[in-house]
Design an enzyme around this catalytic site. Structure first.
Site, PDB file in Angstrom:
ATOM      1  N   TYR A  33     -47.526 -15.073   6.364  1.00  0.00           N
ATOM      2  CA  TYR A  33     -48.143 -14.933   7.670  1.00  0.00           C
ATOM      3  C   TYR A  33     -47.733 -13.641   8.340  1.00  0.00           C
ATOM      4  O   TYR A  33     -46.823 -12.938   7.879  1.00  0.00           O
ATOM      5  CB  TYR A  33     -47.788 -16.128   8.565  1.00  0.00           C
ATOM      6  N   ARG A 100     -51.707 -32.076  -5.414  1.00  0.00           N
ATOM      7  CA  ARG A 100     -50.308 -31.653  -5.286  1.00  0.00           C
ATOM      8  C   ARG A 100     -49.610 -31.516  -6.629  1.00  0.00           C
ATOM      9  O   ARG A 100     -49.524 -32.483  -7.390  1.00  0.00           O
ATOM     10  CB  ARG A 100     -49.547 -32.644  -4.405  1.00  0.00           C
ATOM     11  N   HIS A 102     -46.265 -28.723  -8.187  1.00  0.00           N
ATOM     12  CA  HIS A 102     -45.503 -27.499  -7.907  1.00  0.00           C
ATOM     13  C   HIS A 102     -46.091 -26.306  -8.629  1.00  0.00           C
ATOM     14  O   HIS A 102     -46.182 -25.220  -8.079  1.00  0.00           O
ATOM     15  CB  HIS A 102     -44.035 -27.677  -8.313  1.00  0.00           C
ATOM     16  N   LYS A 147     -42.511 -12.625   4.279  1.00  0.00           N
ATOM     17  CA  LYS A 147     -42.794 -13.319   5.535  1.00  0.00           C
ATOM     18  C   LYS A 147     -43.531 -14.606   5.209  1.00  0.00           C
ATOM     19  O   LYS A 147     -44.755 -14.698   5.336  1.00  0.00           O
ATOM     20  CB  LYS A 147     -43.582 -12.427   6.492  1.00  0.00           C
ATOM     21  N   GLU A 180     -29.980 -10.609  10.119  1.00  0.00           N
ATOM     22  CA  GLU A 180     -30.958 -10.452  11.208  1.00  0.00           C
ATOM     23  C   GLU A 180     -30.860 -11.674  12.098  1.00  0.00           C
ATOM     24  O   GLU A 180     -29.977 -12.506  11.913  1.00  0.00           O
ATOM     25  CB  GLU A 180     -32.369 -10.252  10.640  1.00  0.00           C
ATOM     26  N   LEU A 204     -36.257  -9.293   6.823  1.00  0.00           N
ATOM     27  CA  LEU A 204     -37.642  -8.881   7.013  1.00  0.00           C
ATOM     28  C   LEU A 204     -37.686  -7.430   7.495  1.00  0.00           C
ATOM     29  O   LEU A 204     -36.933  -7.043   8.388  1.00  0.00           O
ATOM     30  CB  LEU A 204     -38.320  -9.780   8.048  1.00  0.00           C
TER      31      LEU A 204
END
Ligand code: PDD
Length: 284
Positions: A33, A100, A102, A147, A180, A204
């Protein structure tokens, strides 16, 4: 004005936007995202956010080149439709909808969600006065450079900070080195030098971080990207947090002890001004 969403090609009011319960973003956090911000009708540093999203996709082997190609235009259209001039934009790309398992099924169609929301919190008071932070150990996974929407560790860290009356959890790795914040990059100032941890797989590459480093260099402020120990953070003259939503936020107390003079310092103030100027005069 309504907050709006765009899901796989369709605009709707935000409350009417849905994805499947079989979406891998929902079931596995198998998604990446971006959070962006619009000032005066323009999305700040949209190219840098799109580049980072492209990189996040590559690092999780999510093929979404076609949608990423159009993303900048789609975000601009979404902002335009919302009629907001100042807004928070969100873009999420998931691996798609599948039974579903993995293992990554072949041939999935990525899900893409965009939202445009009003800015309900501008952090003006916090930017003026500074905030309190607590130091916690960085329990997140080892690939903070991606991210991803796997944010459980960050949620728990942020909640712990909030319960202790702190605005942010400032995170340290197993060697007591600064990484961070739970959702921010961290800077300190030591003897006139602006310092922030060097980029690695663990943190990040914040857009705000990079913009601030460029602004500082242009302003002649000495800058280093390097390893910073917990002891150096505690002894810093100034400290601040940086992200798209909070911009430049002075941190004046950590773990109950003042950082420097215990109020926002001169280099932090200078960078706040430079950043406010930059977001409004950014070349598009
Ligand atoms: N957070 N570090 C982490 C872990 C983050 O989640 C963020 C952004 C940042 C700052 O990145 P940028 O300057 O590009 O916003 C650093 C966003 C805003 C969020 O999750 O809401």
């Amino acid at each position: 004005l309504p907050d709006i969403a765009w899901v796989n090609g369709r605009f709707s009011p935000l409350e009417q936007a849905y994805v499947s319960v079989q979406d891998r973003g929902f079931q596995f956090g198998d998604a990446v995202y971006e959070v962006l911000r619009a000032y005066d009708g323009r999305i700040f540093a949209v190219d840098r956010h799109v580049d980072r999203l492209r990189r996040s996709c590559r690092l999780i082997r999510l093929q979404a080149a076609r949608i990423i190609e159009c993303l900048s235009d789609l975000l601009a259209e979404a902002l335009h439709r919302s009629e907001y001039t100042d807004a928070i934009l969100y873009a999420q790309i998931t691996r798609g909808v599948a039974r579903r398992s993995h293992r990554i099924p072949a041939g999935l169609q990525p899900t893409c969600v965009l939202t445009v929301r009003s800015i309900e919190e501008t952090y003006k008071l916090e930017q003026a006065n500074g905030v309190t932070v607590i130091g916690l150990s960085d329990i997140r996974w080892a690939r903070g450079e991606i991210k991803s929407t796997n944010l459980l560790a960050s949620v728990l860290l942020k909640q712990r900070a909030a319960e202790e009356g702190a605005f942010e959890a400032v995170l340290f790795n197993g060697r007591d080195e600064l990484t961070e914040g739970a959702s921010t990059n961290v800077f300190i100032v030591t003897a006139g030098r602006l310092r922030t941890p060097a980029l690695s797989e663990r943190i990040l590459a914040g857009v705000t971080r990079q913009v601030l480093l460029e602004l500082a260099e242009k302003a002649g402020i000495p800058v280093s990207q390097e390893t910073i120990t917990c002891g150096e953070v505690v002894a810093a003259d100034e400290m601040f947090l940086a992200s798209t939503s909070i911009e430049v936020l002075p941190a004046v107390v950590m773990d109950g002890r003042p950082i420097g003079a215990g109020r926002p310092g001169p280099i932090t103030r200078h960078l706040q001004q430079l950043y406010q100027r930059a977001v409004r005069n950014w070349p598009s």
